[in-house]
Write an enzyme that holds these catalytic residues in place. Structure first.
Site, PDB file in Angstrom:
ATOM      1  CG  HIS A 197      -1.962  -1.024   1.253  1.00 18.26           C
ATOM      2  ND1 HIS A 197      -1.747  -2.268   1.799  1.00 18.26           N
ATOM      3  CD2 HIS A 197      -3.233  -1.018   0.776  1.00 18.26           C
ATOM      4  CE1 HIS A 197      -2.861  -2.985   1.676  1.00 18.26           C
ATOM      5  NE2 HIS A 197      -3.764  -2.256   1.060  1.00 18.26           N
ATOM      6  CG  ASP A 236      -3.917  -5.375  -4.672  1.00 21.13           C
ATOM      7  OD1 ASP A 236      -4.993  -4.867  -4.300  1.00 21.13           O
ATOM      8  OD2 ASP A 236      -3.068  -5.824  -3.884  1.00 21.13           O
TER       9      ASP A 236
END
Length: 225
Positions: free
Chosen positions: A59, A129
């Site tokens: 992230h 993703d």
């Protein structure tokens, strides 16, 4: 289900992983997939070929896993091999495995087409993703990253948490993909469309009251410690 192995150093995977042993992970994941199916939901295993070995959080960083392909296939990727005919879809990791490809797995035709589909026999859909994560930043703008993911073998691309300002980021991505398609930068795939449609519910889910009295559900409750 999360199919990553709990190697220890990864804080972002951590207790999201079922276990360190890929055999236990595959067994528990298949039970989760079965339960989801009874509730009318398809499943998506992530993060192929494995995010649990690296400490970095994709992230916020671009993790690098320097292991060999043989080491990864013998350990972290085993659940994908064993569940290749059961998983409805798979999500690759925003992790670079430099001994296999210089690109993160989600942008790598080597990982998605040669290994996941060709070597491991996976025939379901592939989701990217979240393209807004730092791990995808090397691919450029969300549109550039989406085109790269689609060209690598993804059937669907995700841009998450972008609903502020009326969803302008999502509109920009859709417009960008349409322009890129018209310029031939990526090709629509009939096979990809079929895989997307296959994710739609095929049977009505069991109503909650029926599920609560369903024999496999009751048996599963008996097995809980």
């Amino acid at each position: 289900p999360v199919l990553d192995l709990d190697h220890g150093p990864s804080g972002v995977i951590g207790d999201r992983a079922f276990h360190r042993d890929p055999r236990v992970v595959a067994l528990l994941a298949k039970s989760v997939m079965h339960g989801m199916l009874l509730a009318g939901m398809a499943s998506c295993g992530k993060h192929f070929p494995g995010h649990g070995f690296v400490a970095a959080d994709s992230h916020h960083e671009v993790p690098v896993d320097a292991r060999t392909l043989a080491a990864i296939l013998a350990d972290d990727a085993r659940p994908y091999e064993w569940l290749s005919t059961s998983l409805a879809s798979v999500m690759p990791a925003h992790v670079i495995y430099p001994k296999v490809d210089a690109l993160p797995a989600g942008f790598s035709a080597r990982w998605l087409q040669d290994i996941l589909r060709g070597q491991l026999g996976f025939t379901g859909a592939i989701f990217s993703d979240d393209l807004s994560m730092q791990g995808a930043s090397g691919a450029g703008t969300p549109t550039e990253a989406a085109v790269a993911a689609l060209e690598a073998g993804c059937d669907m691309v995700l841009l998450c948490n972008q609903s502020l300002d009326g969803g302008t980021a999502l509109d920009a991505l859709l417009d960008g993909l349409e322009r890129a398609l018209s310029k031939g930068r990526w090709q629509a795939s009939a096979d990809g469309e079929a895989r997307r449609l296959a994710l739609l519910p095929q049977l009505a889910p069991l109503p909650w009251d029926e599920l609560m009295h369903h024999a496999p559900y009751l048996r599963a409750l008996d097995r809980l410690p």
